[in-house]
Design a protein around this motif. Structure first.
Motif, short mmCIF file in Angstrom:
data_model
loop_
_atom_site.label_atom_id
_atom_site.label_comp_id
_atom_site.label_asym_id
_atom_site.label_seq_id
_atom_site.Cartn_x
_atom_site.Cartn_y
_atom_site.Cartn_z
N VAL A 45 5.92 7.85 16.43
CA VAL A 45 5.60 8.28 15.12
C VAL A 45 4.30 8.12 15.18
N ARG A 46 3.69 9.35 15.07
CA ARG A 46 1.92 9.33 15.16
C ARG A 46 1.04 9.44 13.73
N ALA A 47 -0.04 8.89 13.92
CA ALA A 47 -0.91 9.05 12.57
C ALA A 47 -1.56 10.41 12.72
N VAL A 48 -1.32 11.24 11.50
CA VAL A 48 -1.63 12.79 11.66
C VAL A 48 -3.13 12.80 11.56
N ALA A 49 -3.84 11.94 10.96
CA ALA A 49 -5.18 12.08 10.69
C ALA A 49 -5.82 10.44 10.72
N PRO A 50 -7.27 10.45 10.94
CA PRO A 50 -7.80 9.31 10.96
C PRO A 50 -7.67 8.38 9.70
N GLY A 51 -7.48 7.07 9.58
CA GLY A 51 -7.29 6.24 8.42
C GLY A 51 -7.14 4.63 8.85
N ARG A 52 -6.92 3.95 7.70
CA ARG A 52 -6.60 2.71 8.01
C ARG A 52 -5.17 2.24 7.23
N VAL A 53 -4.55 1.54 8.22
CA VAL A 53 -3.05 1.10 7.81
C VAL A 53 -3.20 0.11 6.56
N ALA A 54 -2.44 0.83 5.24
CA ALA A 54 -2.62 0.13 4.10
C ALA A 54 -1.22 -0.66 4.06
N PHE A 55 -0.29 -0.43 4.80
CA PHE A 55 1.26 -1.08 4.88
C PHE A 55 1.85 -0.92 6.00
N ALA A 56 2.42 -1.88 6.61
CA ALA A 56 3.27 -1.97 7.64
C ALA A 56 4.17 -3.13 7.59
N GLY A 57 5.55 -2.53 7.39
CA GLY A 57 6.53 -3.82 7.02
C GLY A 57 7.85 -3.07 6.54
N ARG A 58 8.64 -3.89 5.68
CA ARG A 58 10.19 -3.48 5.16
C ARG A 58 10.13 -3.34 3.82
N VAL A 59 10.68 -2.11 3.26
CA VAL A 59 10.71 -1.98 1.79
C VAL A 59 12.38 -1.54 1.67
N ALA A 60 12.96 -2.29 0.93
CA ALA A 60 14.44 -1.87 0.75
C ALA A 60 15.29 -1.86 2.02
N ARG A 84 -3.01 9.04 0.84
CA ARG A 84 -2.06 8.00 1.61
C ARG A 84 -1.07 8.67 2.29
N THR A 85 -0.85 8.72 3.65
CA THR A 85 0.64 9.27 4.18
C THR A 85 1.52 8.02 4.36
N THR A 86 2.98 8.47 4.33
CA THR A 86 3.84 7.15 4.51
C THR A 86 4.95 7.93 5.56
N TYR A 87 5.58 7.00 6.37
CA TYR A 87 6.26 7.48 7.33
C TYR A 87 7.47 6.14 7.27
N ALA A 89 7.30 -0.36 12.75
CA ALA A 89 5.82 -0.47 13.12
C ALA A 89 5.01 -0.93 14.31
N ALA A 90 4.19 -0.20 14.97
CA ALA A 90 3.39 -0.75 16.25
C ALA A 90 1.90 -0.98 15.88
N VAL A 91 1.82 -0.99 14.34
CA VAL A 91 0.36 -1.17 13.80
C VAL A 91 0.39 -2.23 12.86
N GLU A 92 -0.71 -3.13 12.51
CA GLU A 92 -0.76 -3.87 11.55
C GLU A 92 -1.52 -3.41 10.40
N GLU A 93 -1.46 -3.99 9.11
CA GLU A 93 -2.26 -3.89 7.73
C GLU A 93 -3.53 -4.21 8.16
N GLY A 94 -4.48 -3.05 7.80
CA GLY A 94 -5.83 -3.07 7.88
C GLY A 94 -6.29 -2.63 9.28
N GLU A 95 -5.66 -2.04 10.11
CA GLU A 95 -5.87 -1.50 11.49
C GLU A 95 -6.39 -0.17 11.33
N GLU A 96 -7.41 0.35 11.95
CA GLU A 96 -7.86 1.71 11.87
C GLU A 96 -7.27 2.34 13.06
N VAL A 97 -6.62 3.75 12.57
CA VAL A 97 -5.94 4.62 13.43
C VAL A 97 -6.59 6.04 13.63
#
Length: 196
Positions: free
Chosen positions: A93-108, A126-129, A134-142
């Protein structure tokens, strides 16, 4: 008289068979699979408030859209707040545009990655997938095209393996396909051209 009526009835039946066969044998619309719940989007249907800054699809080169964006009539009404893209488990799964990871974890019980897109205002787009390991961490630039995770084998709401791709600004949901520029959204197969 009776023969004329028989000819008219037979002609109508033949026409009905031809129309039905044509409808059944026609290829599906370009962005949506057969049985999809939404019609293909025309450029005019895409919200003007979303810049077409995407540089890649989240999965694959041009994945099949299993279910399109169906905005709810009210904030808590029924709808589909994103698009479902066909993608087997393990697909990058790839980032479609440049940004900063706001969340990477489990929800429900599902793996989710959210990316705030650079330069898209306050609050940012904000894009969500999901479901994504996750292969990234919160706060990481992509960067566009950077792998942010892989499709999980379970946790999807689709009947076939897929990734749900969403787009929000604050609490409002938008159509994520509107991030893709026309050249990427409507791109056909590559063709080799002669050099001379």
């Amino acid at each position: 008289m009776r023969a004329n009526r028989c000819v008219r009835v037979c002609a109508r039946l033949i026409l009905l068979v031809i129309v039905t066969a044509t409808a059944l044998l026609a290829p599906p619309p370009p962005l949506f699979a057969a049985g999809a719940r939404s019609a293909p989007l025309a450029d005019a249907d895409l919200p003007a408030t979303v810049p077409a800054l995407g540089r890649t699809w989240p999965v694959g080169l041009r994945p099949r859209v299993l279910r399109g964006w169906e905005p709810p009539a009210t904030a808590y009404g029924p709808g589909h707040r994103g698009v479902d893209l066909a993608a087997p488990a393990g697909t990058p799964v790839r980032a479609v545009a440049p940004g900063r990871v706001a969340f990477a974890g489990r929800v429900a019980g599902r793996g989710v990655v959210s990316v705030d897109l650079t330069g898209t205002g306050d609050p940012p787009l904000r894009t969500t997938y999901e479901p994504v390991t996750a292969a990234v961490e919160e706060g990481e630039e992509v960067e566009p095209g950077e792998v942010i995770g892989t499709v999980e084998a379970s946790g999807s709401h689709c009947s076939a393996p897929c990734v749900h791709w969403g787009l929000r600004r604050g609490e409002g949901y938008l159509n994520p396909l509107s991030l893709l520029p026309p050249w990427l959204l409507h791109r056909g197969p590559s063709r080799l051209l002669p050099l001379g």
